[in-house]
Design a protein around this motif. Structure first.
Motif, PDB file in Angstrom:
ATOM      1  N   LEU A   9      42.085  53.592  37.132  1.00 41.91           N
ATOM      2  CA  LEU A   9      40.862  52.832  36.826  1.00 41.91           C
ATOM      3  C   LEU A   9      41.202  51.403  37.222  1.00 41.91           C
ATOM      4  O   LEU A   9      40.392  50.575  37.818  1.00 41.91           O
ATOM      5  CB  LEU A   9      40.869  53.041  35.392  1.00 41.91           C
ATOM      6  N   VAL A  10      42.255  50.859  37.014  1.00 42.32           N
ATOM      7  CA  VAL A  10      42.537  49.491  37.472  1.00 42.32           C
ATOM      8  C   VAL A  10      42.557  49.199  38.885  1.00 42.32           C
ATOM      9  O   VAL A  10      42.147  48.407  39.504  1.00 42.32           O
ATOM     10  CB  VAL A  10      44.019  48.952  36.984  1.00 42.32           C
ATOM     11  N   LEU A  11      43.039  49.971  39.735  1.00 40.52           N
ATOM     12  CA  LEU A  11      43.006  50.045  41.033  1.00 40.52           C
ATOM     13  C   LEU A  11      41.538  50.245  41.552  1.00 40.52           C
ATOM     14  O   LEU A  11      41.326  49.619  42.729  1.00 40.52           O
ATOM     15  CB  LEU A  11      44.108  50.848  41.768  1.00 40.52           C
ATOM     16  N   SER A  12      40.843  51.295  41.086  1.00 38.79           N
ATOM     17  CA  SER A  12      39.502  51.317  41.183  1.00 38.79           C
ATOM     18  C   SER A  12      38.579  49.796  41.247  1.00 38.79           C
ATOM     19  O   SER A  12      37.810  49.534  41.895  1.00 38.79           O
ATOM     20  CB  SER A  12      38.710  52.257  40.698  1.00 38.79           C
ATOM     21  N   ALA A  13      39.097  49.076  40.195  1.00 44.04           N
ATOM     22  CA  ALA A  13      38.353  47.850  39.951  1.00 44.04           C
ATOM     23  C   ALA A  13      38.796  46.980  40.883  1.00 44.04           C
ATOM     24  O   ALA A  13      37.953  46.129  41.477  1.00 44.04           O
ATOM     25  CB  ALA A  13      38.643  47.367  38.641  1.00 44.04           C
ATOM     26  N   PHE A  14      40.017  47.109  41.207  1.00 44.94           N
ATOM     27  CA  PHE A  14      40.522  46.045  42.392  1.00 44.94           C
ATOM     28  C   PHE A  14      39.825  46.210  43.558  1.00 44.94           C
ATOM     29  O   PHE A  14      39.421  45.534  44.418  1.00 44.94           O
ATOM     30  CB  PHE A  14      41.938  46.252  42.564  1.00 44.94           C
ATOM     31  N   LEU A  15      39.660  47.633  44.289  1.00 45.41           N
ATOM     32  CA  LEU A  15      39.147  48.040  45.273  1.00 45.41           C
ATOM     33  C   LEU A  15      37.593  47.701  45.471  1.00 45.41           C
ATOM     34  O   LEU A  15      37.157  47.227  46.381  1.00 45.41           O
ATOM     35  CB  LEU A  15      39.460  49.277  45.595  1.00 45.41           C
ATOM     36  N   ARG A  16      36.999  48.161  44.341  1.00 43.77           N
ATOM     37  CA  ARG A  16      35.546  48.173  44.148  1.00 43.77           C
ATOM     38  C   ARG A  16      34.980  46.459  44.152  1.00 43.77           C
ATOM     39  O   ARG A  16      33.831  46.177  44.945  1.00 43.77           O
ATOM     40  CB  ARG A  16      34.877  48.918  43.013  1.00 43.77           C
ATOM     41  N   ARG A  50      36.646  43.620  44.885  1.00 46.51           N
ATOM     42  CA  ARG A  50      37.376  42.835  45.704  1.00 46.51           C
ATOM     43  C   ARG A  50      37.381  41.444  45.309  1.00 46.51           C
ATOM     44  O   ARG A  50      37.249  40.404  46.035  1.00 46.51           O
ATOM     45  CB  ARG A  50      36.616  42.862  47.138  1.00 46.51           C
ATOM     46  N   ALA A  51      37.683  41.245  43.954  1.00 45.74           N
ATOM     47  CA  ALA A  51      37.537  39.882  43.285  1.00 45.74           C
ATOM     48  C   ALA A  51      38.901  39.107  43.671  1.00 45.74           C
ATOM     49  O   ALA A  51      38.857  37.924  43.458  1.00 45.74           O
ATOM     50  CB  ALA A  51      37.473  40.115  41.854  1.00 45.74           C
ATOM     51  N   VAL A  52      39.902  39.715  43.795  1.00 45.47           N
ATOM     52  CA  VAL A  52      41.041  39.070  44.179  1.00 45.47           C
ATOM     53  C   VAL A  52      41.899  39.527  45.297  1.00 45.47           C
ATOM     54  O   VAL A  52      41.609  40.694  45.767  1.00 45.47           O
ATOM     55  CB  VAL A  52      42.156  39.392  42.809  1.00 45.47           C
ATOM     56  N   GLU A  53      42.825  39.065  45.888  1.00 39.98           N
ATOM     57  CA  GLU A  53      43.551  39.614  47.059  1.00 39.98           C
ATOM     58  C   GLU A  53      44.683  40.226  46.638  1.00 39.98           C
ATOM     59  O   GLU A  53      45.337  40.897  47.566  1.00 39.98           O
ATOM     60  CB  GLU A  53      43.823  38.289  47.805  1.00 39.98           C
ATOM     61  N   SER A  54      45.362  40.350  45.486  1.00 34.13           N
ATOM     62  CA  SER A  54      46.543  40.819  45.192  1.00 34.13           C
ATOM     63  C   SER A  54      46.273  41.408  43.764  1.00 34.13           C
ATOM     64  O   SER A  54      45.815  40.819  42.901  1.00 34.13           O
ATOM     65  CB  SER A  54      47.898  39.754  45.154  1.00 34.13           C
ATOM     66  N   VAL A  55      46.985  42.604  43.695  1.00 37.27           N
ATOM     67  CA  VAL A  55      47.026  43.123  42.213  1.00 37.27           C
ATOM     68  C   VAL A  55      47.806  42.214  41.355  1.00 37.27           C
ATOM     69  O   VAL A  55      47.240  42.471  40.151  1.00 37.27           O
ATOM     70  CB  VAL A  55      47.742  44.703  42.157  1.00 37.27           C
ATOM     71  N   ARG A  56      48.502  41.483  41.864  1.00 39.50           N
ATOM     72  CA  ARG A  56      49.413  40.592  40.617  1.00 39.50           C
ATOM     73  C   ARG A  56      48.215  39.442  40.136  1.00 39.50           C
ATOM     74  O   ARG A  56      48.772  39.014  39.145  1.00 39.50           O
ATOM     75  CB  ARG A  56      50.565  39.863  41.604  1.00 39.50           C
ATOM     76  N   ARG A  59      51.589  50.014  36.001  1.00 43.25           N
ATOM     77  CA  ARG A  59      51.624  51.008  37.305  1.00 43.25           C
ATOM     78  C   ARG A  59      50.748  50.393  38.390  1.00 43.25           C
ATOM     79  O   ARG A  59      51.008  50.757  39.381  1.00 43.25           O
ATOM     80  CB  ARG A  59      51.331  52.583  36.792  1.00 43.25           C
ATOM     81  N   SER A  60      49.727  49.760  37.923  1.00 42.23           N
ATOM     82  CA  SER A  60      48.869  49.211  38.929  1.00 42.23           C
ATOM     83  C   SER A  60      49.400  47.899  39.507  1.00 42.23           C
ATOM     84  O   SER A  60      48.717  47.404  40.580  1.00 42.23           O
ATOM     85  CB  SER A  60      47.483  48.865  38.213  1.00 42.23           C
ATOM     86  N   GLY A  61      50.380  47.344  38.893  1.00 40.07           N
ATOM     87  CA  GLY A  61      50.828  46.332  39.456  1.00 40.07           C
ATOM     88  C   GLY A  61      50.136  44.815  38.855  1.00 40.07           C
ATOM     89  O   GLY A  61      50.731  43.659  39.420  1.00 40.07           O
ATOM     90  N   ALA A  62      49.335  45.136  38.128  1.00 36.22           N
ATOM     91  CA  ALA A  62      48.687  43.815  37.409  1.00 36.22           C
ATOM     92  C   ALA A  62      49.665  42.769  36.875  1.00 36.22           C
ATOM     93  O   ALA A  62      50.724  42.824  36.241  1.00 36.22           O
ATOM     94  CB  ALA A  62      47.832  44.196  36.181  1.00 36.22           C
ATOM     95  N   GLY A  63      49.322  41.481  37.124  1.00 36.38           N
ATOM     96  CA  GLY A  63      50.129  40.464  36.739  1.00 36.38           C
ATOM     97  C   GLY A  63      50.089  40.372  35.241  1.00 36.38           C
ATOM     98  O   GLY A  63      51.190  39.712  34.776  1.00 36.38           O
TER      99      GLY A  63
END
Length: 237
Positions: A160-167, A169-175, A192-196
């Protein structure tokens, strides 16, 4: 070549719903009782008590995954899940959900600061939409996600977190992602998503010890504290 900024800004914020931004007053347990009874598990029985303990322990997990564990057989699991979603939706329609105090203000502040906010849930889309409609939040954020939107896997997977990241494109890094939730499964998904930032909140299912034990970087009284927390962390960098 684009130069990356040295200052981290948490411009993608992924928030859980029930227990984090939405107060449902224990509707999960009530809806589970309806589903279990439909499948022949009587309230008050030892079997029901054991199943309810599992439901409480796995708050935040995709509900179909919970029912697969409890009932084993896929057809029974799907029947239980459908009954659960129907019962929960009926309770929601009855006006038994409300925002966590300060949640809407926090979301609106995050948005006003230029951050992208995504609301995620372990419920099915039909139930998520019912909650959003009941609160008048249909247009509050640019994206809402349920497990079906992330390939079918909910928490504790990072999907879910990674889908938000990919959809978004609000940030350049999961951190540069901040995740907030009220369960250990929310914390595991964020880690597990690598969120900062993986922030646990104390307005829902799990206590401070469970949230910290699952990897929370911060434990907050409620999501209302999140905007100030992010602002302070960014100020220190």
């Amino acid at each position: 070549m684009r130069k990356l900024t040295a200052v981290r800004t948490y411009n993608l914020v992924v928030l859980d719903m029930a227990g984090t931004t939405v107060a449902d007053g224990g509707l999960v347990e009530r809806a589970f009782a309806s589903a279990a009874k439909l499948l022949g598990v009587d309230p008050g029985s030892a079997e029901h008590a054991a199943m309810l303990d599992h439901v409480r322990a796995t708050m935040g997990e995709s509900k179909i995954s919970v029912f697969r564990h409890l009932f084993g057989d896929e057809s029974r699991a799907r029947a239980a899940n459908a009954a659960f979603e129907e019962a929960y939706g009926t309770l929601v329609d009855g006006g038994l959900v409300a925002p966590v105090p300060g949640a809407r203000d926090a979301i609106e502040r995050l948005l006003s600061e230029g951050r992208t906010v995504v609301l995620s849930t372990g419920f099915a889309r039909v139930t998520q939409d019912a909650i959003l409609t009941a609160l008048g939040w249909q247009d509050l954020v640019p994206l809402t996600l349920c497990p079906a939107d992330a390939g079918g896997r909910g928490r504790p997977h990072p999907d879910l977190v990674l889908s938000a990241f990919l959809r978004t494109r609000a940030v350049e890094s999961v951190r540069d992602i901040a995740v907030a939730g009220d369960t250990s499964y929310d914390m595991l998904s964020g880690v597990r998503s690598g969120a900062g930032i993986v922030a646990g909140v104390l307005t829902g299912a799990h206590a401070r010890e469970a949230l910290a034990g699952a990897g929370a970087t911060h434990v907050l009284g409620s999501v209302a504290e999140l905007p100030d927390t992010l602002a302070e962390l960014e100020k220190r960098r």
